[in-house]
Design a protein around this motif. Structure first.
Motif, PDB file in Angstrom:
ATOM      1  N   ASP A  23       0.909  -1.337  -0.224  1.00  0.00           N
ATOM      2  CA  ASP A  23       0.078   0.394  -0.520  1.00  0.00           C
ATOM      3  C   ASP A  23       0.909   1.349  -0.097  1.00  0.00           C
ATOM      4  OD1 ASP A  23      -2.428  -1.797   0.186  1.00  0.00           O
ATOM      5  OD2 ASP A  23      -2.092  -1.720   2.636  1.00  0.00           O
ATOM      6  N   GLY A  24      -0.200   2.320  -0.094  1.00  0.00           N
ATOM      7  CA  GLY A  24       1.023   3.528   0.117  1.00  0.00           C
ATOM      8  C   GLY A  24       1.964   4.236  -0.926  1.00  0.00           C
ATOM      9  N   LEU A  25       1.271   3.991  -2.686  1.00  0.00           N
ATOM     10  CA  LEU A  25       2.273   3.905  -3.554  1.00  0.00           C
ATOM     11  C   LEU A  25       1.337   4.745  -4.625  1.00  0.00           C
ATOM     12  CD1 LEU A  25       4.878   1.865  -4.083  1.00  0.00           C
ATOM     13  CD2 LEU A  25       5.244   3.460  -3.102  1.00  0.00           C
ATOM     14  N   GLY A  26      -0.141   4.358  -4.615  1.00  0.00           N
ATOM     15  CA  GLY A  26      -1.503   5.251  -5.633  1.00  0.00           C
ATOM     16  C   GLY A  26      -2.277   4.053  -5.669  1.00  0.00           C
ATOM     17  N   ASP A  27      -3.257   4.899  -6.341  1.00  0.00           N
ATOM     18  CA  ASP A  27      -4.177   3.794  -6.828  1.00  0.00           C
ATOM     19  C   ASP A  27      -4.773   2.668  -7.128  1.00  0.00           C
ATOM     20  OD1 ASP A  27      -5.969   5.656  -5.346  1.00  0.00           O
ATOM     21  OD2 ASP A  27      -7.662   5.860  -7.302  1.00  0.00           O
ATOM     22  N   GLU A  28      -2.951   2.406  -8.372  1.00  0.00           N
ATOM     23  CA  GLU A  28      -3.248   1.517  -9.455  1.00  0.00           C
ATOM     24  C   GLU A  28      -1.649   0.735  -9.160  1.00  0.00           C
ATOM     25  OE1 GLU A  28      -5.060  -0.551 -10.876  1.00  0.00           O
ATOM     26  OE2 GLU A  28      -6.907   0.868 -10.927  1.00  0.00           O
ATOM     27  N   THR A  29      -1.110   1.403  -8.428  1.00  0.00           N
ATOM     28  CA  THR A  29       0.184   1.212  -7.768  1.00  0.00           C
ATOM     29  C   THR A  29       0.797   0.353  -6.554  1.00  0.00           C
ATOM     30  OG1 THR A  29       1.031   3.113  -9.591  1.00  0.00           O
ATOM     31  CG2 THR A  29       2.753   2.268  -8.435  1.00  0.00           C
ATOM     32  N   PRO A  30       1.227  -0.749  -6.610  1.00  0.00           N
ATOM     33  CA  PRO A  30       1.192  -1.837  -7.628  1.00  0.00           C
ATOM     34  C   PRO A  30       0.318  -2.581  -7.693  1.00  0.00           C
ATOM     35  CG  PRO A  30       3.002  -2.694  -5.827  1.00  0.00           C
ATOM     36  CD  PRO A  30       2.628  -1.379  -5.429  1.00  0.00           C
ATOM     37  N   PRO A  31      -0.084  -3.316  -8.779  1.00  0.00           N
ATOM     38  CA  PRO A  31      -1.580  -4.340  -8.703  1.00  0.00           C
ATOM     39  C   PRO A  31      -1.354  -5.629  -7.953  1.00  0.00           C
ATOM     40  CG  PRO A  31       0.000  -4.354 -10.952  1.00  0.00           C
ATOM     41  CD  PRO A  31       0.641  -3.781  -9.622  1.00  0.00           C
TER      42      PRO A  31
END
Length: 439
Positions: free
Chosen positions: A279-287
């Motif tokens: 978690d904590g890197l963006g909506d789609e990062t990483p999947p």
């Protein structure tokens, strides 16, 4: 409880602000899905992560999930307590592990915020710690019998039956019990086969080998990115192989942040799993991802993701990064893909190729929620071969404020022409079939 109620409201307000701010920064992002996903550049969220989780409401009388065209859904069993995982026994009985994340005293403000958020979403509380046996004796698609098969377990999750032994993946280890086919209660004493560290990602999924000689066990990490150091993560974030004859237990594959569902692909006889990424890197990062699992393979956590994309928040190990394998199939960011089972072609009408069914529990760490559905990934020649298709949806309100349910474990039903889905917010086991009777 009053403290957590107040904190939940504060977290919701702060989280909403973070969501709006990051939405303006990042804009709409396409889902990172498939064999070659377009993964956005990482945007570390720092001390104020995106916290967005719907309030658990449950299903109103007569309300159902939305089935794909040609399918219908009914409650196989309802009134359970946080059902998470399903095992269909050879005689057609269905066992359900009822368990919930609990315990572990919060240490930081973020910990308290997460607990408050999870309580509101019915994902944290007093665990039932039992396995229930459901019996549909008249085969009408509704279980009319319910029995407590095992109780006083420690967050039970994975289950397996091999011969006259029933195995349970408790959070602190694999347990074995003598079992007689058709029994509705296990009274035999437990035999401990392994010991695992509890807490963190607490689920312990089980999958037998085809010859019944080994069990594969999924054990998740304690933390998001090894914030407490690698020493506390020793023996975690991996899949174990347990030899049932010798009781030897070894790491089969590692660097898997939270491998939960596992299944065999019959053409190649390869092990597959679904993994919850960091978690904590963006909506789609990483999947999150679906991947085959190679013996001795390393899949990146915590140093890197989706192959060798380095996570700069983590002290690096260049030698480990160099060996990191790229997963097979991206499932989108933070879908919390947990359940996994192989579904042969023709099990459900309209699904005329083989593939994997995935129960997506649903996100919390993104501005637009994802998951909250049951999906199908078609396979050909032992590999994913086509876009994701919905089987069940409608678990989330259109405005994302409440969840009616959250799908977890999935299993092919006793009749081989239905799919069972554990819903741990609706407290239901759903049964999906065709709109017309099977031939």
């Amino acid at each position: 409880m009053v403290f957590y109620d107040v904190l939940a409201k504060v977290v919701a307000v702060v989280g909403a602000g973070a969501v709006k701010w990051r939405s303006l920064q990042d804009g709409a992002q396409s889902p990172a899905v498939g064999e070659a996903p377009q993964i956005p550049e990482a945007r570390p969220q720092g001390r104020i992560p995106t916290l967005k989780m719907p309030t658990a409401r449950g299903w109103a009388p007569g309300q159902l999930p939305t089935a794909a065209p040609g399918l219908k859904v009914n409650a196989f069993a309802s009134g359970l307590k946080h059902p998470r995982w399903i095992l269909v026994l050879p005689n057609g009985d269905v066992t359900v592990a009822e368990a919930l994340q609990s315990g572990g005293k919060p240490q930081t403000l973020f910990d308290h915020a997460m607990v408050a958020t999870m309580r509101r979403a019915a994902a944290f509380g007093e665990s039932p710690n039992r396995i229930t046996l459901l019996r549909d004796a008249d085969r009408d698609g509704v279980a009319e019998e319910r029995h407590v098969l095992l109780e006083n377990q420690r967050q039970p999750f994975g289950m397996a039956l091999l011969g006259d032994t029933f195995y349970v993946g408790n959070t602190d280890g694999v347990m074995a019990f003598a079992y007689t086919e058709g029994s509705t209660r296990i009274s035999a004493p437990a035999r401990r086969l392994t010991t695992f560290k509890p807490d963190g990602h607490w689920t312990r999924s089980l999958l037998p080998s085809a010859d019944g000689r080994r069990l594969y066990v999924g054990v998740g990490s304690l933390t998001n990115i090894a914030e407490g150091g690698m020493e506390v993560e020793e023996g975690r974030a991996c899949i174990y192989e347990l030899d049932l004859a010798t009781n030897d237990c070894r790491v089969f594959a590692s660097g898997l942040r939270n491998p939960v569902g596992m299944a065999w692909e019959p053409t190649t006889q390869r092990l597959w799993t679904v993994v919850n990424e960091r978690d904590g890197l963006g909506d789609e990062t990483p999947p999150d991802y679906l991947t085959s699992v190679a013996e001795g393979g390393f899949y990146g956590w915590p140093f890197c993701y989706w192959g060798q994309t380095v996570d700069d928040r983590v002290p690096q190990d260049a030698a480990k990064v160099a060996t990191a394998r790229t997963p097979d199939y991206a499932l989108g960011g933070h879908t919390a893909s947990l359940g996994l089972c192989w579904m042969p072609a023709g099990t459900l009408p309209g699904f005329d190729v083989d593939g994997m069914v995935i129960g997506q529990h649903g996100s919390w760490n993104r501005s637009t929620l994802s998951g909250y559905r049951v999906v199908f990934v078609p396979f050909a020649d032992g590999r994913p071969a086509g876009p994701v298709r919905d089987i069940l949806s409608g678990f989330l309100a259109p405005d994302e404020s409440v969840s009616y349910g959250r799908p977890v474990g999935v299993a092919i039903g006793p009749d081989a022409h239905s799919l069972l889905v554990a819903d741990d917010v609706g407290d239901v086991i759903w049964r999906v079939t065709g709109t017309s009777p099977s031939p």
